[in-house]
Motif scaffolding. Structure first.
Motif, mmCIF file in Angstrom:
data_model
loop_
_atom_site.group_PDB
_atom_site.id
_atom_site.type_symbol
_atom_site.label_atom_id
_atom_site.label_comp_id
_atom_site.label_asym_id
_atom_site.label_seq_id
_atom_site.Cartn_x
_atom_site.Cartn_y
_atom_site.Cartn_z
ATOM 1 N N CYS A 286 0.710 -1.302 -0.160
ATOM 2 C CA CYS A 286 0.135 -0.099 0.046
ATOM 3 C C CYS A 286 0.915 1.231 -0.095
ATOM 4 O O CYS A 286 0.445 2.351 -0.706
ATOM 5 C CB CYS A 286 -0.860 0.082 1.286
ATOM 6 S SG CYS A 286 -2.142 -1.209 1.136
ATOM 7 N N TRP A 291 -1.619 3.665 -1.980
ATOM 8 C CA TRP A 291 -2.865 3.349 -1.313
ATOM 9 C C TRP A 291 -3.115 3.856 0.096
ATOM 10 O O TRP A 291 -1.935 3.776 0.810
ATOM 11 C CB TRP A 291 -3.351 2.051 -1.322
ATOM 12 C CG TRP A 291 -3.467 1.666 -2.825
ATOM 13 C CD1 TRP A 291 -3.507 2.234 -3.939
ATOM 14 C CD2 TRP A 291 -3.375 0.129 -3.336
ATOM 15 N NE1 TRP A 291 -3.648 1.343 -5.088
ATOM 16 C CE2 TRP A 291 -3.493 0.037 -4.595
ATOM 17 C CE3 TRP A 291 -3.346 -1.082 -2.534
ATOM 18 C CZ2 TRP A 291 -3.648 -0.906 -5.299
ATOM 19 C CZ3 TRP A 291 -3.265 -2.295 -3.355
ATOM 20 C CH2 TRP A 291 -3.325 -2.319 -4.854
ATOM 21 N N ASN A 294 -4.832 1.563 5.615
ATOM 22 C CA ASN A 294 -5.880 1.628 6.687
ATOM 23 C C ASN A 294 -6.305 0.114 6.783
ATOM 24 O O ASN A 294 -6.659 -0.616 5.614
ATOM 25 C CB ASN A 294 -6.945 2.399 6.114
ATOM 26 C CG ASN A 294 -8.135 2.528 7.232
ATOM 27 O OD1 ASN A 294 -8.426 1.634 7.711
ATOM 28 N ND2 ASN A 294 -8.908 3.619 6.962
ATOM 29 N N ASP A 297 -9.334 -0.868 4.736
ATOM 30 C CA ASP A 297 -9.388 -0.649 3.292
ATOM 31 C C ASP A 297 -9.398 -2.129 2.596
ATOM 32 O O ASP A 297 -8.633 -3.161 2.800
ATOM 33 C CB ASP A 297 -8.304 0.209 2.692
ATOM 34 C CG ASP A 297 -8.361 0.758 1.423
ATOM 35 O OD1 ASP A 297 -8.767 1.777 0.937
ATOM 36 O OD2 ASP A 297 -7.827 -0.076 0.625
#
Length: 388
Positions: A286, A291, A294, A297
């Motif tokens: 991520c 991205w 989280n 997510d």
């Protein structure tokens, strides 16, 4: 967390193999691996503490576009996916070994451990479970300490083991596996990404560094005790092919209870490590892709689900558990120099760390680590290809 991650089933298995097959002669490899882990994890922790971001985000910032970004992305993600998938297979297999000691042999245990890990990660309930599991691993570690003391090992041989002498081809592989089970590449991503959740920017960096050094040093001492215990019990454990062989080294002190102690320890170590490896892969991927890191997510979850799924798949394919674990450690050690080079490059960038860039001493230690790990990797690869 970092210390607990490298004292997984791979550490117990690899250090037992080192002690049984090579006596005390590979203690130098564990000492080097412990020092290396302290040096590298300090760099990772400092990066996360100062920037409040992970190593993946730092690399993304350093290589924002162009062919360089593509190359870095492919190399790092490839290393993380391959390394973490191999490590996850070893973690789950180690947990299976523990369950086989406690209950009965069955491939079904891999699905159980994978399912439990999936639910804990998906529901976000793994943190408190990890504390319990780490506590169980600590109990097993204390058992190794007591056994190592009561077996009265040869102190002269132990001291000589901290100096590398004549090393056979088999010992080179074991030395690399010892490094791979201690200097876990994914921990470099995990530590930097998660440290901001515990340490706020206004706190003292020296406290972070002290915690890092003490916890990893304790983990290294436990690993050395496993080697010493295995070497001292070599008459009772002539080879390591099963979980029962791993438990045999504790039998001189704990008798029939050794099976339960080792079973509980391996099961706890396997599950706790099986939780951290997929998370580390998700943080790394991520960060590089930009991205959000989280845990709720969907993309974050997709990464850790993939790593966990590969680990379960390999663990159910019928390979010999000890060989799966040993392969995972060697694979991670071979990939280690690549990840270390990227970390070393990042912590020397003033635009990222400002006044907290590496000092001359840190750079000297870092370069030594890189050179030695590359030499170990090249040596093993050349010998494996019949070149050297």
């Amino acid at each position: 967390m970092v210390a607990a991650a490298f004292i997984g089933p791979g550490t117990v298995t690899t250090c037992t193999l080192a002690g049984v097959q090579s006596g005390y002669s590979l203690l130098w490899a564990m000492a080097f691996a412990t020092l290396t882990t302290i040096v590298l994890q300090e760099m990772s922790a400092r990066l996360g503490f100062v920037t409040q971001k992970g190593l993946g985000e730092a690399l993304c910032r350093q290589f924002p576009r162009g062919i360089n970004r593509v190359i870095v992305f492919l190399l790092v993600v490839g290393a993380i996916v391959i390394g973490n998938a191999a490590y996850e297979a070893g973690n789950i297999t180690g947990g299976v070994l523990g369950m086989e000691l406690l209950v009965m042999p069955s491939r079904f245990w891999a699905l159980v451990i994978g399912g439990v890990s999936f639910l804990l990660l998906f529901l976000g309930k793994y943190r408190w479970v990890e504390r319990v599991l780490i506590g169980l691993v600590a109990v097993m570690s204390i058992c190794f300490l007591l056994t190592a003391i009561l077996l009265k090992p040869d102190l002269g041989a132990i001291i000589r083991g901290f100096w590398p002498g004549s090393i056979s081809e088999r010992d080179w592989l074991l030395a690399l596996a010892v490094v791979g089970t201690t200097v876990v590449p994914y921990n470099l991503f995990l530590h930097a990404s998660t440290i901001s959740k515990k340490w706020a920017p206004g706190m003292a960096l020296k406290d972070v560094q002290m915690e890092n050094a003490v916890s990893i040093l304790l983990g290294g001492i436990v690993s050395m005790l496993i080697i010493i215990t295995a070497a001292s019990s070599a008459s009772a454990v002539s080879e390591v092919q099963s979980a029962q062989d791993l438990a045999a080294q504790l039998e001189p002190v704990f008798g029939s209870g050794a099976k339960w102690l080792m079973g509980i320890g391996l099961m706890a170590a396997g599950i706790s490590s099986a939780l951290t490896a997929p998370l580390a892969a998700a943080y790394a991927a991520c960060g590089l892709l930009g991205w959000p890191a989280n845990e709720d997510d969907q993309r974050f979850r997709a990464v850790w689900m993939s790593i966990l799924g590969i680990g379960v798949l390999v663990a159910t394919m019928g390979f010999k558990p000890i060989q799966v674990i040993k392969f995972a450690q060697i694979a991670n050690a071979l990939l280690l120099p690549l990840i270390v080079l990227f970390l070393f490059y990042t912590v020397n960038q003033k635009e990222i760390l400002g006044q907290y860039v590496n000092s001359r001493r840190s750079n000297a230690l870092g370069l030594m680590v890189i050179l030695v790990t590359i030499m170990l990797s090249v040596k093993v690869l050349w010998e494996g290809l019949g070149v050297w």
